[in-house]
Design a protein around this motif. Sequence first.
Motif, mmCIF file in Angstrom:
data_model
loop_
_atom_site.group_PDB
_atom_site.id
_atom_site.type_symbol
_atom_site.label_atom_id
_atom_site.label_comp_id
_atom_site.label_asym_id
_atom_site.label_seq_id
_atom_site.Cartn_x
_atom_site.Cartn_y
_atom_site.Cartn_z
ATOM 1 N N VAL A 71 0.828 -1.210 0.000
ATOM 2 C CA VAL A 71 0.000 0.000 0.000
ATOM 3 C C VAL A 71 0.864 1.261 0.000
ATOM 4 O O VAL A 71 0.503 2.260 -0.616
ATOM 5 C CB VAL A 71 -0.989 -0.014 1.189
ATOM 6 C CG1 VAL A 71 -1.666 1.327 1.389
ATOM 7 C CG2 VAL A 71 -2.035 -1.111 0.980
ATOM 8 N N THR A 72 2.007 1.192 0.660
ATOM 9 C CA THR A 72 2.880 2.367 0.732
ATOM 10 C C THR A 72 3.997 2.336 -0.307
ATOM 11 O O THR A 72 4.883 3.193 -0.284
ATOM 12 C CB THR A 72 3.493 2.498 2.145
ATOM 13 O OG1 THR A 72 4.247 1.319 2.438
ATOM 14 C CG2 THR A 72 2.421 2.725 3.191
ATOM 15 N N GLU A 73 3.949 1.349 -1.207
ATOM 16 C CA GLU A 73 4.939 1.193 -2.275
ATOM 17 C C GLU A 73 6.362 1.081 -1.732
ATOM 18 O O GLU A 73 7.313 1.627 -2.295
ATOM 19 C CB GLU A 73 4.816 2.316 -3.305
ATOM 20 C CG GLU A 73 3.478 2.319 -4.011
ATOM 21 C CD GLU A 73 3.328 3.424 -5.036
ATOM 22 O OE1 GLU A 73 4.324 4.099 -5.373
ATOM 23 O OE2 GLU A 73 2.195 3.604 -5.518
ATOM 24 N N GLN A 74 6.490 0.353 -0.639
ATOM 25 C CA GLN A 74 7.798 0.058 -0.043
ATOM 26 C C GLN A 74 8.192 -1.362 -0.443
ATOM 27 O O GLN A 74 7.345 -2.164 -0.823
ATOM 28 C CB GLN A 74 7.709 0.118 1.493
ATOM 29 C CG GLN A 74 7.134 1.371 2.070
ATOM 30 C CD GLN A 74 8.130 2.504 2.131
ATOM 31 O OE1 GLN A 74 9.321 2.267 2.295
ATOM 32 N NE2 GLN A 74 7.656 3.714 1.990
ATOM 33 N N ASP A 75 9.459 -1.667 -0.318
ATOM 34 C CA ASP A 75 9.892 -3.046 -0.467
ATOM 35 C C ASP A 75 9.679 -3.743 0.864
ATOM 36 O O ASP A 75 10.191 -3.282 1.901
ATOM 37 C CB ASP A 75 11.374 -3.115 -0.857
ATOM 38 C CG ASP A 75 11.618 -2.656 -2.282
ATOM 39 O OD1 ASP A 75 10.726 -2.862 -3.132
ATOM 40 O OD2 ASP A 75 12.694 -2.082 -2.537
#
Length: 166
Positions: A71-75
């Motif tokens: 959702v937060t476009e993190q790895d």
Amino acid sequence: MPFSLHDAAAGTFSRMLTNLDAILAKAEANAAARGFKPDNFVGLRLAPDMLPFSFQIQSATDRAKLYLARVTEQDAPSWADDETTFAELRARVQKGIAYVGSYAPGQLDGLEDKRVKLKRSGQEVEMTALDYLMKNAYPNFYFHVTTAYALLRQAGVPIGKRDFVG
């Protein structure tokens, strides 16, 4: 009061993983009181074709971390799923609690309508972050936490609903 995706996602994952850690502590104490090693719990299954207790813990923590990261476009951090002892599984849950706790409200709040891509049954699908939470992340997360609870309960660990819900 306005809706908070952070409270709904990170708050729920944190609370339930913390409850799960407390349940694991009770299982550890119960094993000691009964004179066996808690590692005996690691391979428990309710049915022969079911994945073991260790998989339930790994999957519960994975569902939480993957939701937040996507959702937060993190790895998402990569955890090897190689835990073979009860102590390693407890450490995995505690790592999950720490990861979920690293998310601040500002990272999630307001993203309810954000489109998130993921694979379901080999197909790429897209849904809103809120739909992803309600229709995929929650059901899978709760399935694995509940199954871990049920396996320990079935094994004689004296836990109940209050332990599960906190």
